[in-house]
Design a protein around this motif. Structure first.
Motif, PDB file in Angstrom:
ATOM      1  N   UNK A  57      14.351  51.644  52.551  1.00 54.24           N
ATOM      2  CA  UNK A  57      15.673  51.025  52.581  1.00 54.24           C
ATOM      3  C   UNK A  57      16.126  50.596  51.185  1.00 54.24           C
ATOM      4  N   UNK A  58      15.216  50.036  50.420  1.00 53.24           N
ATOM      5  CA  UNK A  58      15.551  49.477  49.109  1.00 53.24           C
ATOM      6  C   UNK A  58      14.382  49.689  48.165  1.00 53.24           C
ATOM      7  N   UNK A  59      14.667  50.100  46.940  1.00 55.23           N
ATOM      8  CA  UNK A  59      13.732  49.944  45.846  1.00 55.23           C
ATOM      9  C   UNK A  59      14.488  49.245  44.713  1.00 55.23           C
ATOM     10  N   UNK A  60      13.789  48.383  44.004  1.00 50.52           N
ATOM     11  CA  UNK A  60      14.466  47.604  42.960  1.00 50.52           C
ATOM     12  C   UNK A  60      15.017  48.482  41.843  1.00 50.52           C
ATOM     13  N   UNK A  61      14.424  49.630  41.620  1.00 46.10           N
ATOM     14  CA  UNK A  61      14.857  50.465  40.498  1.00 46.10           C
ATOM     15  C   UNK A  61      16.211  51.119  40.738  1.00 46.10           C
ATOM     16  N   UNK A  62      16.468  51.591  41.962  1.00 46.75           N
ATOM     17  CA  UNK A  62      17.688  52.376  42.171  1.00 46.75           C
ATOM     18  C   UNK A  62      18.648  51.790  43.207  1.00 46.75           C
ATOM     19  N   UNK A  63      18.387  50.585  43.720  1.00 48.56           N
ATOM     20  CA  UNK A  63      19.208  50.059  44.812  1.00 48.56           C
ATOM     21  C   UNK A  63      20.680  49.931  44.445  1.00 48.56           C
ATOM     22  N   UNK A  64      20.974  49.658  43.160  1.00 46.02           N
ATOM     23  CA  UNK A  64      22.375  49.451  42.760  1.00 46.02           C
ATOM     24  C   UNK A  64      23.232  50.691  43.002  1.00 46.02           C
ATOM     25  N   UNK A  65      22.632  51.882  42.951  1.00 51.27           N
ATOM     26  CA  UNK A  65      23.415  53.103  43.169  1.00 51.27           C
ATOM     27  C   UNK A  65      23.990  53.153  44.575  1.00 51.27           C
ATOM     28  N   UNK A  66      23.288  52.577  45.530  1.00 50.76           N
ATOM     29  CA  UNK A  66      23.781  52.497  46.916  1.00 50.76           C
ATOM     30  C   UNK A  66      24.603  51.240  47.153  1.00 50.76           C
ATOM     31  N   UNK A  67      24.052  50.091  46.788  1.00 48.38           N
ATOM     32  CA  UNK A  67      24.712  48.823  47.109  1.00 48.38           C
ATOM     33  C   UNK A  67      26.089  48.716  46.458  1.00 48.38           C
ATOM     34  N   UNK A  68      26.184  49.116  45.203  1.00 53.18           N
ATOM     35  CA  UNK A  68      27.473  49.031  44.522  1.00 53.18           C
ATOM     36  C   UNK A  68      28.498  49.979  45.133  1.00 53.18           C
ATOM     37  N   UNK A  69      28.090  51.184  45.455  1.00 45.64           N
ATOM     38  CA  UNK A  69      29.060  52.173  45.917  1.00 45.64           C
ATOM     39  C   UNK A  69      29.537  51.892  47.340  1.00 45.64           C
ATOM     40  N   UNK A  70      28.638  51.494  48.239  1.00 42.22           N
ATOM     41  CA  UNK A  70      29.064  51.220  49.610  1.00 42.22           C
ATOM     42  C   UNK A  70      29.960  49.978  49.666  1.00 42.22           C
ATOM     43  N   UNK A  71      29.860  49.131  48.646  1.00 40.57           N
ATOM     44  CA  UNK A  71      30.647  47.903  48.613  1.00 40.57           C
ATOM     45  C   UNK A  71      31.876  48.013  47.725  1.00 40.57           C
ATOM     46  N   UNK A  72      31.687  48.450  46.493  1.00 37.87           N
ATOM     47  CA  UNK A  72      32.792  48.409  45.538  1.00 37.87           C
ATOM     48  C   UNK A  72      33.875  49.442  45.831  1.00 37.87           C
ATOM     49  N   UNK A  73      33.510  50.579  46.437  1.00 43.59           N
ATOM     50  CA  UNK A  73      34.575  51.532  46.802  1.00 43.59           C
ATOM     51  C   UNK A  73      35.548  50.899  47.785  1.00 43.59           C
ATOM     52  N   UNK A  74      35.106  50.399  48.945  1.00 44.26           N
ATOM     53  CA  UNK A  74      36.094  49.793  49.851  1.00 44.26           C
ATOM     54  C   UNK A  74      36.743  48.531  49.286  1.00 44.26           C
ATOM     55  N   UNK A  75      36.002  47.721  48.543  1.00 44.03           N
ATOM     56  CA  UNK A  75      36.588  46.505  47.975  1.00 44.03           C
ATOM     57  C   UNK A  75      37.711  46.827  46.995  1.00 44.03           C
ATOM     58  N   UNK A  76      37.586  47.929  46.267  1.00 44.79           N
ATOM     59  CA  UNK A  76      38.625  48.296  45.309  1.00 44.79           C
ATOM     60  C   UNK A  76      39.681  49.223  45.900  1.00 44.79           C
ATOM     61  N   UNK A  77      39.508  49.604  47.171  1.00 46.23           N
ATOM     62  CA  UNK A  77      40.582  50.287  47.888  1.00 46.23           C
ATOM     63  C   UNK A  77      41.562  49.289  48.498  1.00 46.23           C
ATOM     64  N   UNK A  78      41.234  48.018  48.458  1.00 49.50           N
ATOM     65  CA  UNK A  78      42.095  46.971  49.015  1.00 49.50           C
ATOM     66  C   UNK A  78      42.657  46.125  47.876  1.00 49.50           C
ATOM     67  N   UNK A  79      43.950  45.794  47.906  1.00 50.64           N
ATOM     68  CA  UNK A  79      44.540  45.056  46.789  1.00 50.64           C
ATOM     69  C   UNK A  79      44.075  43.608  46.681  1.00 50.64           C
ATOM     70  N   UNK A  80      43.696  42.989  47.794  1.00 54.28           N
ATOM     71  CA  UNK A  80      43.344  41.568  47.764  1.00 54.28           C
ATOM     72  C   UNK A  80      42.443  41.210  48.943  1.00 54.28           C
ATOM     73  N   UNK A  81      41.196  41.686  48.955  1.00 50.27           N
ATOM     74  CA  UNK A  81      40.315  41.398  50.094  1.00 50.27           C
ATOM     75  C   UNK A  81      39.882  39.936  50.113  1.00 50.27           C
ATOM     76  N   UNK A  82      40.211  39.247  51.187  1.00 52.30           N
ATOM     77  CA  UNK A  82      39.889  37.827  51.297  1.00 52.30           C
ATOM     78  C   UNK A  82      38.854  37.537  52.378  1.00 52.30           C
ATOM     79  N   UNK A  83      38.852  38.344  53.432  1.00 50.59           N
ATOM     80  CA  UNK A  83      37.947  38.113  54.556  1.00 50.59           C
ATOM     81  C   UNK A  83      37.152  39.395  54.800  1.00 50.59           C
ATOM     82  N   UNK A  84      35.840  39.335  54.628  1.00 54.23           N
ATOM     83  CA  UNK A  84      35.001  40.535  54.647  1.00 54.23           C
ATOM     84  C   UNK A  84      33.935  40.403  55.730  1.00 54.23           C
TER      85      UNK A  84
END
Length: 287
Positions: A57-84
């Motif tokens: 599920x997670x390794x410390x070396x490469x986890x950011x490649x998954x965690x950032x993309x699954x989160x930052x893509x939708x967060x930056x598709x919304x102009x002002x996400x307040x409730x997640x």
């Protein structure tokens, strides 16, 4: 657990004929929750590793490649996400990424297995599980398929960080679940769902895309590269409640403090993540 001669070999339920292997330096935890087998070990080259039911599920070396993309893509598709809403994500990585956004006012995390959260806090507290004390968080231990049925027009962004669609996670890949999510989302909201691997699960991806398109007017598919996931790649289904929403371009830039903290995501990577090889694009683009 599959450790032999000092090496961990991943189980192959959904990818027969291949297995990721990592050299083990020390087993930190091994046990079973009410829902799944859990293994945590320190590897020779990828840091601490979290394994559920034999799958990394997670390794410390490469986890950011998954965690950032699954989160930052939708967060930056919304102009002002307040409730997640975060579905799953017991290792805390998606929560960490959502918490980077100062404009977010409320975060609800619905994780079925409380022991995964406590184990992650203990062994991954310096990496993924670093934001569970954020005051904006409400942590709920429940079946997400049931939980969302009671929510109505609440969330700006929904991130479904689920395991593979076998066992308890099967209900998180159905048209009924997506319909419940749609009702729980505000106008203009964005949903992102873990979307499997184009090298291994293209027919499954096509089926889930079909379910999403029955519910959401705008649907697309992106991917990231991550060495310790099957075939080194995993995708994301990105959906919007807005017709004609071009999800392939972020609607806002990361704030400077957020951008400085990121290792993988950027606006350029956001756009590039939707550019698929031809064999996959044929399936994703098909109606």
């Amino acid at each position: 657990m599959p450790i032999k001669d000092g090496w961990f070999a991943e189980s192959e339920v959904m990818w027969p004929g291949q297995a990721m292997m990592l050299k083990v330096e020390e087993v930190l935890y091994e046990g079973r929750t009410d829902f799944q087998d859990v293994l945590v070990f320190r590897s020779a080259t990828y840091g601490t590793v979290l394994v559920l039911d034999g799958v990394i599920q997670v390794t410390e070396r490469d986890e950011h490649a998954y965690q950032e993309m699954i989160t930052q893509i939708p967060m930056h598709c919304h102009p002002d996400p307040q409730n997640v809403l975060i579905v799953g994500g017991g290792d805390g990585g998606v929560l960490r990424e959502v918490c980077r956004h100062p404009g977010v006012q409320r975060i609800t995390m619905c994780e079925l297995d409380p022991l995964v959260v406590s184990i992650s806090k203990r062994y991954l507290g310096a990496s993924t599980a670093s934001a569970f004390d954020d005051q904006r968080l409400t942590l709920v231990h429940a079946d997400a398929a049931q939980f969302v049925k009671d929510q109505l027009s609440v969330y700006d962004v929904v991130i479904v960080d689920s395991s593979d669609p076998v066992g308890a996670a099967e209900t998180l890949f159905t048209a009924d679940f997506y319909m419940s999510l749609r009702r729980a989302m505000r106008p203009g909201a964005i949903m992102c769902n873990q979307g499997e691997c184009v090298w291994l699960h293209l027919s499954l991806i096509a089926e889930v895309l079909k379910h999403c398109r029955e519910v959401f007017p705008s649907v697309d598919y992106a991917f990231t590269t991550i060495p310790t996931y099957p075939s080194g790649q995993i995708g994301f289904l990105i959906c919007s409640t807005t017709p004609g929403h071009v999800l392939r371009q972020p609607v806002r830039e990361p704030e400077p403090a957020v951008a400085a903290s990121l290792k993988y995501y950027s606006p350029a990577v956001h756009a590039a993540a939707f550019v698929l090889p031809g064999f996959a694009e044929k399936v994703v683009a098909a109606d």
